[in-house]
Motif scaffolding. Sequence first.
Motif, PDB file in Angstrom:
ATOM      1  N   VAL A  91       0.836  -1.200   0.000  1.00 45.13           N
ATOM      2  CA  VAL A  91       0.000   0.000   0.000  1.00 45.13           C
ATOM      3  C   VAL A  91       0.874   1.254   0.000  1.00 45.13           C
ATOM      4  O   VAL A  91       0.610   2.210  -0.738  1.00 45.13           O
ATOM      5  N   ARG A  92       1.933   1.261   0.793  1.00 43.99           N
ATOM      6  CA  ARG A  92       2.818   2.429   0.840  1.00 43.99           C
ATOM      7  C   ARG A  92       3.517   2.634  -0.501  1.00 43.99           C
ATOM      8  O   ARG A  92       3.664   3.758  -0.976  1.00 43.99           O
ATOM      9  N   CYS A  93       3.945   1.534  -1.133  1.00 47.04           N
ATOM     10  CA  CYS A  93       4.611   1.630  -2.435  1.00 47.04           C
ATOM     11  C   CYS A  93       3.643   2.174  -3.484  1.00 47.04           C
ATOM     12  O   CYS A  93       4.005   3.037  -4.281  1.00 47.04           O
ATOM     13  N   ASN A 153       1.062   4.057  -2.967  1.00 54.11           N
ATOM     14  CA  ASN A 153       0.815   5.458  -2.655  1.00 54.11           C
ATOM     15  C   ASN A 153       1.959   6.329  -3.176  1.00 54.11           C
ATOM     16  O   ASN A 153       1.736   7.394  -3.746  1.00 54.11           O
ATOM     17  N   THR A 154       3.192   5.876  -3.005  1.00 54.69           N
ATOM     18  CA  THR A 154       4.355   6.630  -3.489  1.00 54.69           C
ATOM     19  C   THR A 154       4.320   6.765  -5.005  1.00 54.69           C
ATOM     20  O   THR A 154       4.589   7.841  -5.553  1.00 54.69           O
ATOM     21  N   VAL A 155       3.985   5.690  -5.690  1.00 56.66           N
ATOM     22  CA  VAL A 155       3.920   5.720  -7.156  1.00 56.66           C
ATOM     23  C   VAL A 155       2.824   6.673  -7.611  1.00 56.66           C
ATOM     24  O   VAL A 155       3.019   7.450  -8.553  1.00 56.66           O
ATOM     25  N   GLN A 156       1.679   6.651  -6.951  1.00 61.72           N
ATOM     26  CA  GLN A 156       0.592   7.542  -7.340  1.00 61.72           C
ATOM     27  C   GLN A 156       0.966   9.006  -7.124  1.00 61.72           C
ATOM     28  O   GLN A 156       0.582   9.866  -7.907  1.00 61.72           O
ATOM     29  N   LYS A 157       1.722   9.284  -6.071  1.00 66.36           N
ATOM     30  CA  LYS A 157       2.142  10.663  -5.819  1.00 66.36           C
ATOM     31  C   LYS A 157       3.129  11.143  -6.875  1.00 66.36           C
ATOM     32  O   LYS A 157       3.144  12.314  -7.235  1.00 66.36           O
ATOM     33  N   SER A 158       3.994  10.248  -7.362  1.00 66.39           N
ATOM     34  CA  SER A 158       5.007  10.660  -8.326  1.00 66.39           C
ATOM     35  C   SER A 158       4.545  10.508  -9.768  1.00 66.39           C
ATOM     36  O   SER A 158       5.288  10.824 -10.697  1.00 66.39           O
ATOM     37  N   LEU A 159       3.332  10.045  -9.984  1.00 71.77           N
ATOM     38  CA  LEU A 159       2.831   9.831 -11.343  1.00 71.77           C
ATOM     39  C   LEU A 159       2.837  11.093 -12.206  1.00 71.77           C
ATOM     40  O   LEU A 159       3.252  11.029 -13.366  1.00 71.77           O
ATOM     41  N   PRO A 160       2.432  12.272 -11.708  1.00 70.71           N
ATOM     42  CA  PRO A 160       2.488  13.466 -12.560  1.00 70.71           C
ATOM     43  C   PRO A 160       3.912  13.784 -13.040  1.00 70.71           C
ATOM     44  O   PRO A 160       4.103  14.173 -14.191  1.00 70.71           O
ATOM     45  N   GLU A 161       4.904  13.577 -12.179  1.00 66.18           N
ATOM     46  CA  GLU A 161       6.287  13.822 -12.593  1.00 66.18           C
ATOM     47  C   GLU A 161       6.729  12.825 -13.655  1.00 66.18           C
ATOM     48  O   GLU A 161       7.436  13.183 -14.592  1.00 66.18           O
ATOM     49  N   ILE A 162       6.301  11.583 -13.501  1.00 63.93           N
ATOM     50  CA  ILE A 162       6.648  10.557 -14.486  1.00 63.93           C
ATOM     51  C   ILE A 162       6.011  10.895 -15.829  1.00 63.93           C
ATOM     52  O   ILE A 162       6.653  10.780 -16.885  1.00 63.93           O
TER      53      ILE A 162
END
Length: 77
Positions: free
Chosen positions: A41-43, A45-54
């Motif tokens: 779940v934490r991983c 969440n981290t990916v979803q937060k960085s998705l706009p940058e990706i």
Amino acid sequence: MKPSKNRKPAFVAVTMMVGAISAAMAAFTAVLNICAFIKIVRCTNTVQKSLPEIEKAARLYRKNHTAEKTDREQKNG
């Protein structure tokens, strides 16, 4: 022949020991499953937060790659 009464408490003790070990293993497995779930779940969440940058980096890469390809085509032909 009658079964001796001395053997019954030993059998009960062994059975209880096996049951206790099984319960301990089940509890340990449950703790490991919970830890793995929290990590996933934490991983996520981290990916979803960085998705706009990706996505921004992907657009920039495509833009630069398309410009390079266009430049190469103009030089070749």
